[in-house]
Write a protein that holds these residues in place. Structure first.
Motif, PDB file in Angstrom:
ATOM      1  N   ASP A 175       0.632  -1.251  -0.076  1.00 29.27           N
ATOM      2  CA  ASP A 175       0.044  -0.052   0.050  1.00 29.27           C
ATOM      3  C   ASP A 175       0.982   1.015  -0.001  1.00 29.27           C
ATOM      4  O   ASP A 175       0.503   2.527  -0.698  1.00 29.27           O
ATOM      5  CB  ASP A 175      -1.041   0.010   1.198  1.00 29.27           C
ATOM      6  N   ALA A 176       1.973   1.268   0.773  1.00 26.66           N
ATOM      7  CA  ALA A 176       2.867   2.454   0.768  1.00 26.66           C
ATOM      8  C   ALA A 176       3.445   2.685  -0.493  1.00 26.66           C
ATOM      9  O   ALA A 176       3.651   3.960  -0.923  1.00 26.66           O
ATOM     10  CB  ALA A 176       3.798   2.214   2.023  1.00 26.66           C
ATOM     11  N   ALA A 177       3.830   1.819  -1.299  1.00 25.86           N
ATOM     12  CA  ALA A 177       4.798   1.815  -2.394  1.00 25.86           C
ATOM     13  C   ALA A 177       3.700   2.530  -3.528  1.00 25.86           C
ATOM     14  O   ALA A 177       4.247   3.140  -4.495  1.00 25.86           O
ATOM     15  CB  ALA A 177       4.889   0.449  -3.007  1.00 25.86           C
ATOM     16  N   VAL A 178       2.419   2.437  -3.239  1.00 26.09           N
ATOM     17  CA  VAL A 178       1.753   3.059  -4.454  1.00 26.09           C
ATOM     18  C   VAL A 178       1.025   4.504  -4.048  1.00 26.09           C
ATOM     19  O   VAL A 178       0.502   5.258  -4.664  1.00 26.09           O
ATOM     20  CB  VAL A 178       0.369   2.104  -4.818  1.00 26.09           C
ATOM     21  N   VAL A 179       1.388   4.913  -2.779  1.00 21.04           N
ATOM     22  CA  VAL A 179       1.164   6.379  -2.513  1.00 21.04           C
ATOM     23  C   VAL A 179       2.120   7.207  -2.889  1.00 21.04           C
ATOM     24  O   VAL A 179       3.427   7.121  -2.755  1.00 21.04           O
ATOM     25  CB  VAL A 179       1.093   6.189  -0.872  1.00 21.04           C
ATOM     26  N   HIS A 180       1.585   8.602  -3.538  1.00 18.82           N
ATOM     27  CA  HIS A 180       2.420   9.606  -3.941  1.00 18.82           C
ATOM     28  C   HIS A 180       2.247  10.970  -2.853  1.00 18.82           C
ATOM     29  O   HIS A 180       1.421  11.292  -2.595  1.00 18.82           O
ATOM     30  CB  HIS A 180       1.759  10.294  -5.405  1.00 18.82           C
ATOM     31  N   GLY A 181       3.492  10.614  -2.082  1.00 21.75           N
ATOM     32  CA  GLY A 181       3.668  11.630  -1.310  1.00 21.75           C
ATOM     33  C   GLY A 181       4.870  11.540  -0.284  1.00 21.75           C
ATOM     34  O   GLY A 181       5.897  10.603  -0.886  1.00 21.75           O
ATOM     35  N   ASP A 182       5.020  12.053   0.701  1.00 22.09           N
ATOM     36  CA  ASP A 182       6.406  11.838   1.345  1.00 22.09           C
ATOM     37  C   ASP A 182       6.397  10.741   2.367  1.00 22.09           C
ATOM     38  O   ASP A 182       5.122  10.066   2.435  1.00 22.09           O
ATOM     39  CB  ASP A 182       6.514  13.262   2.293  1.00 22.09           C
ATOM     40  N   PRO A 183       7.400  10.619   2.997  1.00 23.97           N
ATOM     41  CA  PRO A 183       7.403   9.238   3.983  1.00 23.97           C
ATOM     42  C   PRO A 183       6.446   9.303   5.266  1.00 23.97           C
ATOM     43  O   PRO A 183       5.890   8.299   5.487  1.00 23.97           O
ATOM     44  CB  PRO A 183       8.570   9.501   4.501  1.00 23.97           C
ATOM     45  N   ASP A 184       6.009  10.625   5.622  1.00 21.01           N
ATOM     46  CA  ASP A 184       4.912  10.573   6.659  1.00 21.01           C
ATOM     47  C   ASP A 184       3.486  10.092   5.977  1.00 21.01           C
ATOM     48  O   ASP A 184       2.705   9.318   6.884  1.00 21.01           O
ATOM     49  CB  ASP A 184       4.861  11.962   7.119  1.00 21.01           C
TER      50      ASP A 184
ATOM     51  N   ALA B 248      13.239   1.344   1.509  1.00 20.68           N
ATOM     52  CA  ALA B 248      12.600   1.973   2.682  1.00 20.68           C
ATOM     53  C   ALA B 248      13.117   3.329   3.083  1.00 20.68           C
ATOM     54  O   ALA B 248      12.552   3.954   3.683  1.00 20.68           O
ATOM     55  CB  ALA B 248      12.395   0.934   3.908  1.00 20.68           C
ATOM     56  N   ASN B 249      14.572   3.322   3.152  1.00 18.56           N
ATOM     57  CA  ASN B 249      15.290   4.577   3.453  1.00 18.56           C
ATOM     58  C   ASN B 249      14.901   5.689   2.516  1.00 18.56           C
ATOM     59  O   ASN B 249      14.584   6.748   3.063  1.00 18.56           O
ATOM     60  CB  ASN B 249      16.857   4.584   3.219  1.00 18.56           C
ATOM     61  N   ARG B 250      14.519   5.516   1.467  1.00 24.07           N
ATOM     62  CA  ARG B 250      14.243   6.515   0.561  1.00 24.07           C
ATOM     63  C   ARG B 250      12.638   6.652   0.510  1.00 24.07           C
ATOM     64  O   ARG B 250      12.434   7.933   0.529  1.00 24.07           O
ATOM     65  CB  ARG B 250      14.260   6.200  -0.973  1.00 24.07           C
ATOM     66  N   ARG B 251      11.823   5.736   0.575  1.00 21.22           N
ATOM     67  CA  ARG B 251      10.451   5.843   0.688  1.00 21.22           C
ATOM     68  C   ARG B 251       9.727   6.008   1.981  1.00 21.22           C
ATOM     69  O   ARG B 251       8.563   6.928   2.188  1.00 21.22           O
ATOM     70  CB  ARG B 251       9.712   4.731  -0.037  1.00 21.22           C
ATOM     71  N   LEU B 252      10.122   5.629   2.900  1.00 27.96           N
ATOM     72  CA  LEU B 252       9.766   5.558   4.284  1.00 27.96           C
ATOM     73  C   LEU B 252      10.437   6.240   5.322  1.00 27.96           C
ATOM     74  O   LEU B 252      10.367   6.242   6.559  1.00 27.96           O
ATOM     75  CB  LEU B 252       9.264   4.022   4.926  1.00 27.96           C
ATOM     76  N   ASP B 253      11.525   6.890   4.934  1.00 28.54           N
ATOM     77  CA  ASP B 253      12.722   7.474   5.800  1.00 28.54           C
ATOM     78  C   ASP B 253      13.172   6.525   6.880  1.00 28.54           C
ATOM     79  O   ASP B 253      13.450   6.798   8.031  1.00 28.54           O
ATOM     80  CB  ASP B 253      11.878   8.707   6.552  1.00 28.54           C
ATOM     81  N   GLY B 254      13.455   5.366   6.577  1.00 28.83           N
ATOM     82  CA  GLY B 254      13.919   4.201   7.432  1.00 28.83           C
ATOM     83  C   GLY B 254      13.009   2.683   7.398  1.00 28.83           C
ATOM     84  O   GLY B 254      12.257   2.772   6.824  1.00 28.83           O
TER      85      GLY B 254
END
Length: 267
Positions: A86-95, A214-220
């Motif tokens: 689900d996170a992979a298809v979101v267009h937005g920042d890590p938060d 994860a570091n790039r898309r989720l900040d960790g």
């Protein structure tokens, strides 16, 4: 200490009735080698159906293997894979991506991620079931150890994105702490070299990709990344192992005793 850590690992990484104690949990999160060591236990159990690879049709063996994975390993890690999907298809920042991961609604990213990995695992199991039983068992055990080694890799090289399971496991770990998990995984890698070696090593290789993403898309890295790495690495290891065996073949230094024990079991 190590046995306590493995019991803690099995209590978290499987549905085996080993109990849950604070001492076991603390030993587990402090011992990265507990991940692959627990993988041996889970791997041997989920490999039981493939002992019948010569006696039953491959689709039946593959279905039994998938059932064993669900019954013994549970669905916690698949939930992490769904959240990362689900996170992979979101267009937005890590938060924003992490917020989606906390949402209990299952989105199209989760469905696609789960469906793709389940299909890959089923096809990998089908391919494994077509191999000689001894090779099939070796690859299934190697795949499970490799999957758990991917989690140990994340624990040693990742950085936490937020407070939670991920930050607890990552606390105090450095890349140098990956040596013990790699040593623990050596027996599984040696069962049928080079096929099992490549299957096991696909785990940490995939974990490095998950960590970078994860570091790039989720900040960790968070707990969901651990679960996703486990599911992705298991499926990838089966395919890597089957491909390597088909092209290269070969048996490792542990093969003589391994084959004798399993041959006696099948007789």
């Amino acid at each position: 200490m190590v046995l306590t850590a493995v019991r803690g690992a099995l209590g978290f990484l499987s549905r085996l009735p080993v109990g849950h104690t604070e001492a076991a949990w603390e030993a587990f999160v402090a011992t990265p080698a507990a991940f692959p060591l627990a993988g041996y236990v889970v791997g041997v159990l989920v490999a039981v159906p493939v002992l019948a690879a010569d006696a039953l049709p491959a689709p039946v063996v593959a279905a039994a293997y998938l059932t064993a994975v669900v019954l013994i390993a549970g669905v916690n890690h698949a939930d992490g894979l769904a959240d990362l999907g689900d996170a992979a298809v979101v267009h937005g920042d890590p938060d924003e991506r992490r917020a989606v991961m906390r949402d209990t609604t299952v989105g199209v990213g989760a469905v696609l991620a789960l469906g793709t990995v389940l299909l890959a695992l089923a096809l990998g199991a089908l391919a494994v079931a077509g191999l000689p039983p001894l090779v099939a068992v070796a690859l299934v055990v190697a795949a499970e150890v490799g999957a758990k080694l991917s989690m140990a890799t994340l624990a040693c090289v990742g950085r936490p994105s937020h407070e939670g399971f991920g930050s607890t496991v990552l606390d105090g770990k450095r890349p140098r702490h990956l040596l013990a998990p790699l040593v623990a995984a050596l027996p599984a890698a040696a069962l049928a070299v080079p096929a099992t070696a490549l299957a096991v090593l696909s785990g940490p290789a995939l974990a490095l990709l998950v960590s970078r993403w994860a570091n790039r898309r989720l900040d960790g890295v968070g707990g969901d990344a651990f679960g996703a790495a486990n599911e992705l690495a298991r499926a990838a290891a089966l395919h890597v192992g089957v491909a390597a065996w088909s092209v290269l073949g070969g048996w490792g230094p542990l093969s003589t005793g391994f084959r004798e024990v399993l041959a006696w079991t099948l007789s």
